[in-house]
Scaffold this motif. Structure first.
Motif, mmCIF file in Angstrom:
data_model
loop_
_atom_site.group_PDB
_atom_site.id
_atom_site.type_symbol
_atom_site.label_atom_id
_atom_site.label_comp_id
_atom_site.label_asym_id
_atom_site.label_seq_id
_atom_site.Cartn_x
_atom_site.Cartn_y
_atom_site.Cartn_z
ATOM 1 N N CYS A 217 -5.972 14.002 0.802
ATOM 2 C CA CYS A 217 -5.165 13.772 1.918
ATOM 3 C C CYS A 217 -3.625 14.235 1.738
ATOM 4 O O CYS A 217 -3.231 14.242 0.818
ATOM 5 C CB CYS A 217 -4.933 12.184 2.259
ATOM 6 S SG CYS A 217 -3.856 11.838 3.636
ATOM 7 N N THR B 268 -0.239 5.112 -1.859
ATOM 8 C CA THR B 268 -0.307 5.035 -0.504
ATOM 9 C C THR B 268 -0.617 3.831 0.474
ATOM 10 O O THR B 268 -0.135 3.776 1.491
ATOM 11 C CB THR B 268 -0.856 6.483 -0.104
ATOM 12 O OG1 THR B 268 -2.195 6.233 -0.363
ATOM 13 C CG2 THR B 268 -0.175 7.674 -0.574
ATOM 14 N N CYS C 276 -8.204 6.408 9.123
ATOM 15 C CA CYS C 276 -7.318 7.412 9.107
ATOM 16 C C CYS C 276 -7.673 8.885 9.093
ATOM 17 O O CYS C 276 -8.650 9.264 8.698
ATOM 18 C CB CYS C 276 -6.306 7.166 8.041
ATOM 19 S SG CYS C 276 -7.006 7.447 6.376
ATOM 20 N N THR D 78 -8.840 1.843 6.059
ATOM 21 C CA THR D 78 -8.513 3.151 6.477
ATOM 22 C C THR D 78 -9.755 3.939 6.400
ATOM 23 O O THR D 78 -10.054 5.042 6.775
ATOM 24 C CB THR D 78 -7.398 3.866 5.813
ATOM 25 O OG1 THR D 78 -7.521 3.530 4.555
ATOM 26 C CG2 THR D 78 -6.058 3.328 6.604
ATOM 27 N N CYS E 145 1.821 5.532 3.167
ATOM 28 C CA CYS E 145 1.398 6.284 4.203
ATOM 29 C C CYS E 145 1.604 5.573 5.526
ATOM 30 O O CYS E 145 1.633 4.269 5.712
ATOM 31 C CB CYS E 145 0.185 7.028 4.226
ATOM 32 S SG CYS E 145 -1.186 5.737 4.519
HETATM 33 S S1 SF4 Z 1 -4.694 5.702 3.773
HETATM 34 FE FE1 SF4 Z 1 -3.149 7.210 3.939
HETATM 35 S S2 SF4 Z 1 -2.899 8.499 2.216
HETATM 36 FE FE2 SF4 Z 1 -5.213 7.365 2.142
HETATM 37 S S3 SF4 Z 1 -6.403 8.838 3.290
HETATM 38 FE FE3 SF4 Z 1 -5.495 7.723 4.811
HETATM 39 S S4 SF4 Z 1 -3.678 8.590 5.685
HETATM 40 FE FE4 SF4 Z 1 -4.142 9.637 3.563
#
Ligand code: SF4
Length: 301
Positions: free
Chosen positions: A113, A178, A29, A279, A208
């Motif tokens: 983040c 998140t 992400c 992510t 998120c």
């Molecule tokens: S998983 Fe979601 S909250 Fe965590 S770093 Fe990635 S975008 Fe940000």
């Protein structure tokens, strides 16, 4: 929407014995990507000590090691005499920790983040309005520790059994880690409302968007797969959540950290395999897993 990786067998005009599909949303992400970039940029000029594991992925850890990034402990004593800067991870920290490190004289690179900051702001808003802070998440996880770290009366709910620890009355202000599965979080909030009818429950959804996208893409992928390969760190919360979600949808899941972890025997009776990734997983790692699966699909290893 992510671009599909090319199937080399299709180009060669041969039909693979097993089809391999990537989820529409998968892998790293923007929050993790930015955290890695900020840390590596800082490491060009001076030594960087990351306070914790920057992201829960061993391949990323190895890349940081090569850049000379060191690992420290967020809870350690702050000493001014050490060289270099310290970095908070993408998972965020409490304001108390932030203040402790900056008042201790250390220069800080904050890679939290923005969507974790948003979760902190939501919990602060609920607490300021008189709600007791409650976080749905994994107890002891660094993000959850950061969220509750500024509230002495905060409570963590990991599942239905923890509802017994919530007060019967009063106001409960709920946010979520998140990376929790959003369906699980919503169902748990409804259960809290049902089991605590005397309490006023206010919920702010802080799961998120990248996590939601990957969970929804997995749901679609599972409609066309016999087995899902989930690529990501063994201690990555959202990677584990993707594997559990596939199994709840009735599709077997295997977790790997890298292409070398794949075992051809897993795919002997599989005709449709899906691939997704947590992510914190690098695109390069997903590509290598996908390509090895294509070789296995062609009868190789
Ligand atoms: S998983 Fe979601 S909250 Fe965590 S770093 Fe990635 S975008 Fe940000």
């Amino acid at each position: 929407m992510r671009t599909m990786l090319k199937n080399p067998l299709a180009k060669a005009g041969r039909r693979p014995r097993m089809t391999v599909r990537l989820a529409n949303h998968y892998g790293m992400c923007f929050g993790v990507r930015d955290a890695i970039r900020k840390t590596l940029d800082a490491a060009v000029d001076e030594p960087v000590t990351v306070l914790g594991q920057l992201v829960h992925n061993p391949v990323v850890d190895a890349e940081l090691d090569r850049a000379g990034v060191r690992r420290g402990d967020l809870g350690a004593e702050v000493t001014e005499d050490e060289d270099g800067v310290v970095a908070f991870t993408a998972h965020g920290v409490s304001d108390r920790q932030r203040q402790r490190w900056s008042e201790g004289g250390r220069q800080v690179v904050d890679t939290t983040c923005p969507l974790v900051h948003k979760a902190h702001a939501a919990l602060r808003k609920l607490a300021a309005a008189g709600y007791r802070p409650v976080v749905i998440g994994q107890p002891g996880h660094v993000e959850v520790e950061g969220l509750i770290g500024d509230f002495d009366d905060a409570l963590v709910v990991a599942g239905g059994a923890d509802i017994a620890n919530l007060p019967e009355r009063g106001r409960l202000g709920i946010v979520s880690q998140t990376t929790q599965p959003v369906d699980f979080v919503r169902a748990l909030v409804e259960r809290i409302r049902a089991e605590r009818p005397g309490a006023e429950v206010k919920f702010i959804d802080t799961v998120c968007a990248p996590t939601k996208d990957r969970q929804e893409a997995l749901r679609q992928l599972c409609q066309d797969c016999d087995l899902v390969v989930v690529v990501g760190g063994a201690n990555s919360n959202n990677t584990g959540a993707l594997a559990r979600a596939a199994e709840q949808l009735g599709v077997a899941a295997v977790r790997v950290e890298r292409a070398e972890d794949l075992r051809p025997g897993w795919f002997r009776s599989v005709s449709r395999v899906g691939v997704t990734a947590g992510t914190s997983t690098l695109d390069e790692t997903v590509r290598q897993v996908f390509e090895r699966l294509q070789r296995i699909a062609a009868g190789g290893s």
